[in-house]
Design an enzyme around this catalytic site. Structure first.
Site, PDB file in Angstrom:
ATOM      1  N   PRO A 129      73.714  21.212 -14.584  1.00  0.00           N
ATOM      2  CA  PRO A 129      72.890  22.030 -13.701  1.00  0.00           C
ATOM      3  C   PRO A 129      71.660  22.656 -14.350  1.00  0.00           C
ATOM      4  O   PRO A 129      70.834  23.245 -13.655  1.00  0.00           O
ATOM      5  CB  PRO A 129      73.863  23.106 -13.232  1.00  0.00           C
ATOM      6  CG  PRO A 129      74.816  23.241 -14.373  1.00  0.00           C
ATOM      7  CD  PRO A 129      74.987  21.864 -14.928  1.00  0.00           C
TER       8      PRO A 129
ATOM      9  N   ASP B 263      64.803  13.105 -14.036  1.00  0.00           N
ATOM     10  CA  ASP B 263      64.507  13.688 -12.735  1.00  0.00           C
ATOM     11  C   ASP B 263      63.601  14.902 -12.881  1.00  0.00           C
ATOM     12  O   ASP B 263      63.490  15.505 -13.964  1.00  0.00           O
ATOM     13  CB  ASP B 263      65.802  14.116 -12.038  1.00  0.00           C
ATOM     14  CG  ASP B 263      66.573  12.942 -11.460  1.00  0.00           C
ATOM     15  OD1 ASP B 263      66.000  11.841 -11.409  1.00  0.00           O
ATOM     16  OD2 ASP B 263      67.733  13.135 -11.070  1.00  0.00           O
TER      17      ASP B 263
ATOM     18  N   LYS C  71      61.749  12.965  -7.942  1.00  0.00           N
ATOM     19  CA  LYS C  71      61.564  12.888  -6.501  1.00  0.00           C
ATOM     20  C   LYS C  71      61.544  14.298  -5.946  1.00  0.00           C
ATOM     21  O   LYS C  71      62.198  15.189  -6.478  1.00  0.00           O
ATOM     22  CB  LYS C  71      62.689  12.095  -5.836  1.00  0.00           C
ATOM     23  CG  LYS C  71      62.735  10.623  -6.213  1.00  0.00           C
ATOM     24  CD  LYS C  71      63.945   9.960  -5.582  1.00  0.00           C
ATOM     25  CE  LYS C  71      63.996   8.473  -5.904  1.00  0.00           C
ATOM     26  NZ  LYS C  71      62.908   7.720  -5.266  1.00  0.00           N
TER      27      LYS C  71
ATOM     28  N   GLY D  42      72.565  17.401 -12.710  1.00  0.00           N
ATOM     29  CA  GLY D  42      73.953  17.512 -12.262  1.00  0.00           C
ATOM     30  C   GLY D  42      74.775  16.316 -12.683  1.00  0.00           C
ATOM     31  O   GLY D  42      74.814  15.950 -13.853  1.00  0.00           O
ATOM     32  N   ASP D  43      75.422  15.687 -11.711  1.00  0.00           N
ATOM     33  CA  ASP D  43      76.228  14.500 -11.956  1.00  0.00           C
ATOM     34  C   ASP D  43      75.561  13.306 -11.275  1.00  0.00           C
ATOM     35  O   ASP D  43      75.171  13.408 -10.109  1.00  0.00           O
ATOM     36  CB  ASP D  43      77.639  14.691 -11.402  1.00  0.00           C
ATOM     37  CG  ASP D  43      78.526  13.493 -11.700  1.00  0.00           C
ATOM     38  OD1 ASP D  43      79.193  13.501 -12.742  1.00  0.00           O
ATOM     39  OD2 ASP D  43      78.532  12.549 -10.890  1.00  0.00           O
TER      40      ASP D  43
ATOM     41  N   THR E  39      78.258  18.929 -11.831  1.00  0.00           N
ATOM     42  CA  THR E  39      77.401  18.940 -10.657  1.00  0.00           C
ATOM     43  C   THR E  39      77.072  20.366 -10.230  1.00  0.00           C
ATOM     44  O   THR E  39      77.770  21.325 -10.586  1.00  0.00           O
ATOM     45  CB  THR E  39      78.048  18.151  -9.504  1.00  0.00           C
ATOM     46  OG1 THR E  39      77.095  17.978  -8.461  1.00  0.00           O
ATOM     47  CG2 THR E  39      79.279  18.866  -8.969  1.00  0.00           C
ATOM     48  N   ALA E  40      76.018  20.512  -9.443  1.00  0.00           N
ATOM     49  CA  ALA E  40      75.526  21.836  -9.057  1.00  0.00           C
ATOM     50  C   ALA E  40      76.587  22.655  -8.326  1.00  0.00           C
ATOM     51  O   ALA E  40      76.662  23.876  -8.491  1.00  0.00           O
ATOM     52  CB  ALA E  40      74.276  21.694  -8.200  1.00  0.00           C
TER      53      ALA E  40
ATOM     54  N   MET F 297      70.323  20.244  -1.184  1.00  0.00           N
ATOM     55  CA  MET F 297      69.035  20.022  -0.522  1.00  0.00           C
ATOM     56  C   MET F 297      69.049  20.600   0.890  1.00  0.00           C
ATOM     57  O   MET F 297      68.654  19.961   1.857  1.00  0.00           O
ATOM     58  CB  MET F 297      68.685  18.527  -0.509  1.00  0.00           C
ATOM     59  CG  MET F 297      68.562  17.929  -1.903  1.00  0.00           C
ATOM     60  SD  MET F 297      68.541  16.121  -1.938  1.00  0.00           S
ATOM     61  CE  MET F 297      70.288  15.743  -1.736  1.00  0.00           C
TER      62      MET F 297
END
Length: 258
Positions: A20, A43, A65, A97-98, A126-127, A178
């Site tokens: 994270p 990313d 992105k 994250g993952d 992950t987050a 998101m």
């Protein structure tokens, strides 16, 4: 873990979860792959502290992105992965994250496999795991919820649709990735399907990082409070969870003493 070039000089791709944002949450296996990489395609959300851990000779390339904004095309990222690996490079595809959670991993694996390139997945935190730890809660709890939904707020077609009837039931818990731009859409769908307007909703911005922020609200107040908070960083939304007071106090203490 040793890396060896194949006999025909083709390189290798590691799909690595960067976690994270807190560099201390990187796994040892991720760090190992990261340090020996010739090139890192990363990313937009990767923290500067994590990128600083790359090998000194590694080329860092931002292929990020942005939801509803300027972004690298997926086919261009796929082509870049293949191009570097075919040149014999050790490539790390570094994902926030993952990599297996909303990371478009399958598309990139398919491109690499089609080119005859070896690869492996190195999972990351992950987050949702980091953010729920930040509010002092558990994603599941006996007597409250025996399952948790991991959702995206939007997909390639726009705001994402889900099983709103199931989500609207009392005790439901969802981790929404998101979800900022789709907050009003999500609120409307849930209320339309009978969700209690007082259902707790918690947003965690920059989970695990020194500038982490927690916004505790309700389904009824979600869009209004989110707009007022002006959260610009990566944010995860928990539907059905409120932060423990001790966790909120700890976050404020860390900010004051940063």
């Amino acid at each position: 873990m040793q890396f060896t070039h194949s006999h025909d000089g083709i390189g290798h791709v590691d799909f690595v979860g960067a976690g994270p944002g807190d560099p201390e949450l990187l796994t040892l296996k991720a760090l190992s792959a990261f340090e020996r990489a010739d090139v890192v395609l990363h990313d937009r959300l990767i923290s500067a502290e994590v990128l600083e851990l790359a090998g000194k000779s590694a080329d860092l390339i931002d292929v990020g992105k942005a939801g509803f904004g300027p972004s690298w095309k997926q086919e261009d990222i796929d082509a870049l992965l293949v191009d570097y690996a075919l040149k014999g490079q050790r490539v790390v595809r570094l994902k926030s994250g993952d990599p297996t959670v909303f990371g478009r991993l399958d598309e990139e694996i398919e491109a690499v496999e089609a080119a005859g390139i070896t690869w492996q997945i190195v999972p990351g935190i992950t987050a949702a795991s980091a953010a729920v730890a930040g509010i002092g809660q558990s994603l599941t709890r006996r007597g409250r919820n025996s399952s948790v939904r991991i959702l995206t707020g939007h997909d390639m077609k726009g705001f994402a649709d889900h099983d709103w009837n199931a989500l609207a039931r009392p005790g439901s818990v969802a981790a929404i990735y998101m979800g900022k731009m789709s907050a009003r859409f999500i609120q409307g769908r849930l209320i339309m399907h009978g969700a209690d307007r007082d259902t707790p909703v918690t947003l965690v911005e920059n989970a695990s990082r020194s500038d982490q922020r927690i916004l505790a609200t309700t389904l009824n107040q979600l869009p209004t409070d989110l707009t007022a908070a002006e959260m610009d960083g990566p944010t995860l939304t928990f539907y059905g969870l409120a932060p423990r007071q001790a966790a909120r106090a700890l976050t404020e203490f860390k900010k004051e003493h940063a």
